[in-house]
Design a protein around this motif. Sequence first.
Motif, PDB file in Angstrom:
ATOM      1  N   MET A  94       4.340 -19.894  15.445  1.00  0.00           N
ATOM      2  CA  MET A  94       2.964 -18.654  14.805  1.00  0.00           C
ATOM      3  C   MET A  94       3.644 -17.388  14.375  1.00  0.00           C
ATOM      4  SD  MET A  94       0.290 -20.421  13.881  1.00  0.00           S
ATOM      5  CE  MET A  94      -1.333 -19.323  13.490  1.00  0.00           C
ATOM      6  N   SER A  95       5.102 -17.463  15.826  1.00  0.00           N
ATOM      7  CA  SER A  95       5.342 -16.039  15.366  1.00  0.00           C
ATOM      8  C   SER A  95       6.766 -16.289  14.416  1.00  0.00           C
ATOM      9  CB  SER A  95       6.065 -16.150  16.669  1.00  0.00           C
ATOM     10  OG  SER A  95       7.075 -14.788  16.862  1.00  0.00           O
ATOM     11  N   ILE A  96       7.199 -17.609  14.489  1.00  0.00           N
ATOM     12  CA  ILE A  96       8.005 -17.942  12.971  1.00  0.00           C
ATOM     13  C   ILE A  96       7.461 -17.990  11.882  1.00  0.00           C
ATOM     14  CG2 ILE A  96       9.264 -20.308  12.356  1.00  0.00           C
ATOM     15  CD1 ILE A  96      10.853 -19.337  13.984  1.00  0.00           C
ATOM     16  N   LEU A  97       6.151 -18.198  11.460  1.00  0.00           N
ATOM     17  CA  LEU A  97       5.174 -18.089  11.129  1.00  0.00           C
ATOM     18  C   LEU A  97       5.586 -17.256  10.031  1.00  0.00           C
ATOM     19  CD1 LEU A  97       3.348 -21.219  10.726  1.00  0.00           C
ATOM     20  CD2 LEU A  97       4.657 -21.231   9.183  1.00  0.00           C
ATOM     21  N   THR A  98       4.832 -15.916  10.685  1.00  0.00           N
ATOM     22  CA  THR A  98       4.531 -14.724  10.447  1.00  0.00           C
ATOM     23  C   THR A  98       5.121 -14.180  10.323  1.00  0.00           C
ATOM     24  OG1 THR A  98       3.114 -14.874  12.296  1.00  0.00           O
ATOM     25  CG2 THR A  98       3.735 -12.849  11.542  1.00  0.00           C
ATOM     26  N   ALA A  99       6.720 -14.133  11.034  1.00  0.00           N
ATOM     27  CA  ALA A  99       7.945 -13.509  10.689  1.00  0.00           C
ATOM     28  C   ALA A  99       9.129 -14.226   9.366  1.00  0.00           C
ATOM     29  CB  ALA A  99       9.415 -13.764  12.102  1.00  0.00           C
ATOM     30  N   ALA A 100       8.884 -14.791   9.154  1.00  0.00           N
ATOM     31  CA  ALA A 100       9.609 -16.088   7.967  1.00  0.00           C
ATOM     32  C   ALA A 100       8.387 -15.205   6.358  1.00  0.00           C
ATOM     33  CB  ALA A 100       9.024 -17.474   7.851  1.00  0.00           C
ATOM     34  N   ASN A 101       7.874 -14.718   7.165  1.00  0.00           N
ATOM     35  CA  ASN A 101       6.679 -14.417   5.752  1.00  0.00           C
ATOM     36  C   ASN A 101       7.282 -12.954   5.336  1.00  0.00           C
ATOM     37  OD1 ASN A 101       4.599 -14.246   4.353  1.00  0.00           O
ATOM     38  ND2 ASN A 101       3.384 -12.944   5.032  1.00  0.00           N
ATOM     39  N   LEU A 102       8.263 -12.692   6.062  1.00  0.00           N
ATOM     40  CA  LEU A 102       8.639 -11.245   5.760  1.00  0.00           C
ATOM     41  C   LEU A 102       9.506 -11.004   4.488  1.00  0.00           C
ATOM     42  CD1 LEU A 102       8.767  -9.409   8.549  1.00  0.00           C
ATOM     43  CD2 LEU A 102       7.381  -9.008   7.455  1.00  0.00           C
ATOM     44  N   ARG A 103      10.163 -12.404   3.952  1.00  0.00           N
ATOM     45  CA  ARG A 103      11.178 -12.438   3.741  1.00  0.00           C
ATOM     46  C   ARG A 103      10.845 -12.440   2.274  1.00  0.00           C
ATOM     47  NH1 ARG A 103       8.874 -17.442   3.997  1.00  0.00           N
ATOM     48  NH2 ARG A 103       8.633 -18.232   2.281  1.00  0.00           N
ATOM     49  N   LEU A 159       6.866   0.671   8.223  1.00  0.00           N
ATOM     50  CA  LEU A 159       5.768   0.418   8.219  1.00  0.00           C
ATOM     51  C   LEU A 159       5.412  -0.432   9.412  1.00  0.00           C
ATOM     52  CD1 LEU A 159       5.777   2.297   5.497  1.00  0.00           C
ATOM     53  CD2 LEU A 159       3.443   1.226   5.078  1.00  0.00           C
ATOM     54  N   ALA A 160       6.380  -1.266   9.672  1.00  0.00           N
ATOM     55  CA  ALA A 160       5.941  -2.449  10.903  1.00  0.00           C
ATOM     56  C   ALA A 160       5.712  -1.242  11.750  1.00  0.00           C
ATOM     57  CB  ALA A 160       7.215  -3.105  11.067  1.00  0.00           C
ATOM     58  N   GLY A 161       4.727  -1.956  12.824  1.00  0.00           N
ATOM     59  CA  GLY A 161       4.431  -0.808  14.774  1.00  0.00           C
ATOM     60  C   GLY A 161       5.000  -1.526  15.732  1.00  0.00           C
ATOM     61  N   SER A 162       4.932  -1.527  16.618  1.00  0.00           N
ATOM     62  CA  SER A 162       4.309  -2.666  17.389  1.00  0.00           C
ATOM     63  C   SER A 162       3.868  -3.853  17.596  1.00  0.00           C
ATOM     64  CB  SER A 162       4.439  -1.596  18.948  1.00  0.00           C
ATOM     65  OG  SER A 162       2.574  -1.913  18.985  1.00  0.00           O
ATOM     66  N   GLY A 163       2.562  -3.633  16.513  1.00  0.00           N
ATOM     67  CA  GLY A 163       1.791  -4.907  17.163  1.00  0.00           C
ATOM     68  C   GLY A 163       2.834  -6.618  15.670  1.00  0.00           C
ATOM     69  N   ILE A 164       3.252  -6.099  15.018  1.00  0.00           N
ATOM     70  CA  ILE A 164       3.877  -7.110  14.665  1.00  0.00           C
ATOM     71  C   ILE A 164       5.414  -7.741  14.920  1.00  0.00           C
ATOM     72  CG2 ILE A 164       5.036  -5.367  12.728  1.00  0.00           C
ATOM     73  CD1 ILE A 164       5.154  -8.406  10.583  1.00  0.00           C
ATOM     74  N   ARG A 165       6.092  -6.349  15.385  1.00  0.00           N
ATOM     75  CA  ARG A 165       6.901  -6.576  16.888  1.00  0.00           C
ATOM     76  C   ARG A 165       6.563  -7.479  17.850  1.00  0.00           C
ATOM     77  NH1 ARG A 165       8.298  -1.818  14.498  1.00  0.00           N
ATOM     78  NH2 ARG A 165      10.451  -1.864  13.823  1.00  0.00           N
ATOM     79  N   ASP A 166       5.542  -7.930  18.547  1.00  0.00           N
ATOM     80  CA  ASP A 166       4.652  -8.346  19.669  1.00  0.00           C
ATOM     81  C   ASP A 166       4.906  -9.898  19.325  1.00  0.00           C
ATOM     82  OD1 ASP A 166       4.808  -6.794  21.513  1.00  0.00           O
ATOM     83  OD2 ASP A 166       2.693  -6.007  21.619  1.00  0.00           O
ATOM     84  N   VAL A 167       4.430 -10.174  18.193  1.00  0.00           N
ATOM     85  CA  VAL A 167       3.546 -11.136  17.545  1.00  0.00           C
ATOM     86  C   VAL A 167       4.834 -11.873  17.062  1.00  0.00           C
ATOM     87  CG1 VAL A 167       2.904 -12.273  15.170  1.00  0.00           C
ATOM     88  CG2 VAL A 167       1.416 -10.306  16.310  1.00  0.00           C
ATOM     89  N   ARG A 182       1.481 -14.468  25.682  1.00  0.00           N
ATOM     90  CA  ARG A 182       0.904 -12.761  25.464  1.00  0.00           C
ATOM     91  C   ARG A 182       1.507 -12.232  24.575  1.00  0.00           C
ATOM     92  NH1 ARG A 182       0.388 -14.772  30.816  1.00  0.00           N
ATOM     93  NH2 ARG A 182      -1.431 -14.782  31.499  1.00  0.00           N
ATOM     94  N   ASP A 183       2.273 -12.831  24.163  1.00  0.00           N
ATOM     95  CA  ASP A 183       3.576 -11.191  22.795  1.00  0.00           C
ATOM     96  C   ASP A 183       2.227 -12.159  22.011  1.00  0.00           C
ATOM     97  OD1 ASP A 183       4.727  -9.856  25.082  1.00  0.00           O
ATOM     98  OD2 ASP A 183       6.687 -11.011  24.478  1.00  0.00           O
ATOM     99  N   VAL A 184       2.497 -12.671  21.636  1.00  0.00           N
ATOM    100  CA  VAL A 184       1.681 -13.303  20.225  1.00  0.00           C
ATOM    101  C   VAL A 184       0.317 -13.073  19.999  1.00  0.00           C
ATOM    102  CG1 VAL A 184       1.728 -14.770  18.781  1.00  0.00           C
ATOM    103  CG2 VAL A 184       3.285 -14.626  19.605  1.00  0.00           C
ATOM    104  N   THR A 185      -0.389 -12.811  20.992  1.00  0.00           N
ATOM    105  CA  THR A 185      -1.898 -13.009  21.296  1.00  0.00           C
ATOM    106  C   THR A 185      -2.569 -10.981  21.346  1.00  0.00           C
ATOM    107  OG1 THR A 185      -2.545 -13.122  23.282  1.00  0.00           O
ATOM    108  CG2 THR A 185      -2.454 -15.217  21.660  1.00  0.00           C
ATOM    109  N   ARG A 186      -1.530 -10.366  21.398  1.00  0.00           N
ATOM    110  CA  ARG A 186      -1.874  -9.444  22.938  1.00  0.00           C
ATOM    111  C   ARG A 186      -2.713  -8.706  21.510  1.00  0.00           C
ATOM    112  NH1 ARG A 186       2.758  -7.299  23.883  1.00  0.00           N
ATOM    113  NH2 ARG A 186       1.574  -8.420  25.919  1.00  0.00           N
ATOM    114  N   ILE A 187      -2.135  -8.276  20.332  1.00  0.00           N
ATOM    115  CA  ILE A 187      -2.907  -7.533  19.227  1.00  0.00           C
ATOM    116  C   ILE A 187      -4.522  -8.247  19.190  1.00  0.00           C
ATOM    117  CG2 ILE A 187      -1.292  -5.969  18.420  1.00  0.00           C
ATOM    118  CD1 ILE A 187      -1.212  -7.956  15.973  1.00  0.00           C
TER     119      ILE A 187
END
Lengths: 391, 391
Positions: free
Chosen positions: A225-234, A243-251, B249-254
């Motif tokens: 899920m983390s990979i899919l989220t990060a891959a979508n940034l392409r 505009l990226a905040g701590s939320g997407i950095r955590d994910v 925990r990182d992925v689900t924090r938000i």
Amino acid sequence: MKWDCSIVTSRRGVTSDGWTLLPSWGLMVTDPESVKVSLNAPVLIVGAGLIGASIGKALMAAGIDVHLWDIDRGNALVAAGRGAGTLDDLPDEAYRMVVVSTPPAVVAPTIVERLMRHPHAVITDTASVKGAVLSELTTAGNGVDISRYVGSHPMAGTQYSGPLTASEELFVDRTWVVAPRTDNRHDDVAQVVALARTCGARVVSMDADEHDRAVAEVSHLPHLMSILTAANLRHARAEHLSLAGSGIRDVTRIARSQTAMWRQILTSNRTEVRSQLEAIRDDLDDLLSRLDDSQRLEEFLSVGQAGARKLAGKHGHQMVETTAVVVEIPDAPGALARLFADVEAAGVNVEDLSVEHDPAREVGFLSIDVATDRADRLAVSMRDHGWSVRS
Amino acid sequence: MKWDCSIVTSRRGVTSDGWTLLPSWGLMVTDPESVKVSLNAPVLIVGAGLIGASIGKALMAAGIDVHLWDIDRGNALVAAGRGAGTLDDLPDEAYRMVVVSTPPAVVAPTIVERLMRHPHAVITDTASVKGAVLSELTTAGNGVDISRYVGSHPMAGTQYSGPLTASEELFVDRTWVVAPRTDNRHDDVAQVVALARTCGARVVSMDADEHDRAVAEVSHLPHLMSILTAANLRHARAEHLSLAGSGIRDVTRIARSQTAMWRQILTSNRTEVRSQLEAIRDDLDDLLSRLDDSQRLEEFLSVGQAGARKLAGKHGHQMVETTAVVVEIPDAPGALARLFADVEAAGVNVEDLSVEHDPAREVGFLSIDVATDRADRLAVSMRDHGWSVRS
């Protein structure tokens, strides 16, 4: 070191505060204090990456004799330089414990090699998928007796790799799965438990199949899920990333991890991973159907919130059951500092704090969540200090 | 306060280290030092939740007169008690700036009300979706002149809510989007920029549509990915959660965040959110098709890794371009401490460190990533200290 060993198996579903080992091991222990095992040394660590070097550092800190080997001498040198053990060789027969911490793809052949070379050692590994190791050992083991092999899996790691970021604290209060089989001797299993505890971990025992399902749920799927989220940034314009905040950095944090290692982990657990991904696809379709209906959308968000909070509430194995003590907020901001001071003076650990509203009376309340067995003490203390406590 | 204001618009795509305002504002400034605006006071904050109270605390810390109002007096009392402003009323005409930080669903009507009540104030809001606010203002505004309204969006927040966790540091070095329109006066836009800067944020300017697409990519989609991951835990046995590590925990924090607020955010940006989710569904199908082919699987993981690293490398707006200085690792572990000491003594900031292997020569190398313009200095310094540096 505190004892904390609970046993979970798909066959028995038994959990215990102490040890409750499978009957086939011939050992049932319920009082943790009665089990005293210390780790036999010297220990050989094969593979001085992040996990191997961190185990080495933890054992060295406990005064245990640790020897290191890595196919990449640079790793071994760095690990030794960081205090994870020595590079000096001992005769093969000298070792009493061998920890295989190589990349997943070579774990099984390395276990076979070490079983043959070290006749007096218990062999364990740290691979993230246990069923694949076992079936490889069975098919590729050439009839080698694997009863001295006890699989394990320390549930720790970072997005980093290699011995440079190794830490003797890596496993402290983390879960370390020990996956015993009916052909293991209980003394050998106890040695692997001792290894985990010497590193400060909490031991959970599960069989290989149950373990692999569990890690698909709590580790491999979240990774994808983390990979899919990060891959979508392409698809995103570079300016949008500002505009990226701590939320997407955590994910997306774990998506930074080594791809070669994760390819091996996911491939060896692909049956479980596939079924997790298929469940997500169903949920995704469901979620899409809810976007135009805000009530149904919020229901879905609540299911996610409940899952995340359940996880967040788990400090190690335990979730603290809490009760809210609700105090009326004084109608003068200056008094609030005194309220907080009185909460603190009550000497009760606060788990959560929130502001509540009583629309009818137009007043505000401070909801103070504390462990249920401390709620009365806090309520009495607050009333004694003159605060209005809602019961 | 450092000036840092870059302008990004879908119409012009202009970025600048200083200000480059839209020509329609009648202002083009390229030297940031030449733009000096300070925030006009008193400021009224409407909605004393986490964001409103944090803004209040930051402004109070800068010596600015802040007044607070919240429909829930408990919130306002707590915010005031925590130093976010005063509850004293001033005449409506007195306010020069009004910050609307209410829940998303009531932002537009609150802006309309405040435009009418405060004739001398610039009105801004902190809502996460800007297009929805604008279209509501246009349809529900009853012909009220909205030119004194300048939308903005501080890109900060936590999984917490309410004034209890407010902090004057919440916006420091975070991005704060200002979304000017052609009907805004540039002095009013400058006031909102001054607000953001007084809170320590870096200002980025974008129009509403571009902003809403960007936040769907970097905030709303990641939130739903976190929700999907956490919601999937409803299938997991309780014992399996004890295997959860820091990754999940990182992925689900938000996903722990308030569902009511997120329902409002997602609903008001649902067109962009839907297209992001549909892209994820395509990627998910693609990923499923790669599970049995480890090379294609690793390619997918690499795309995710690249996205995550691009994000991780961005410190605020800037990504440091790095070069690796590669030093041979000494074949004696004791010398490693000296190597690290010499790296430190070179006085060059290390961005990353890794161990590399030369299979042909069987030696290990330490790869030291530093800013490109510092690489030569480090290489020279290491050679001077007798280390073998690979060029």
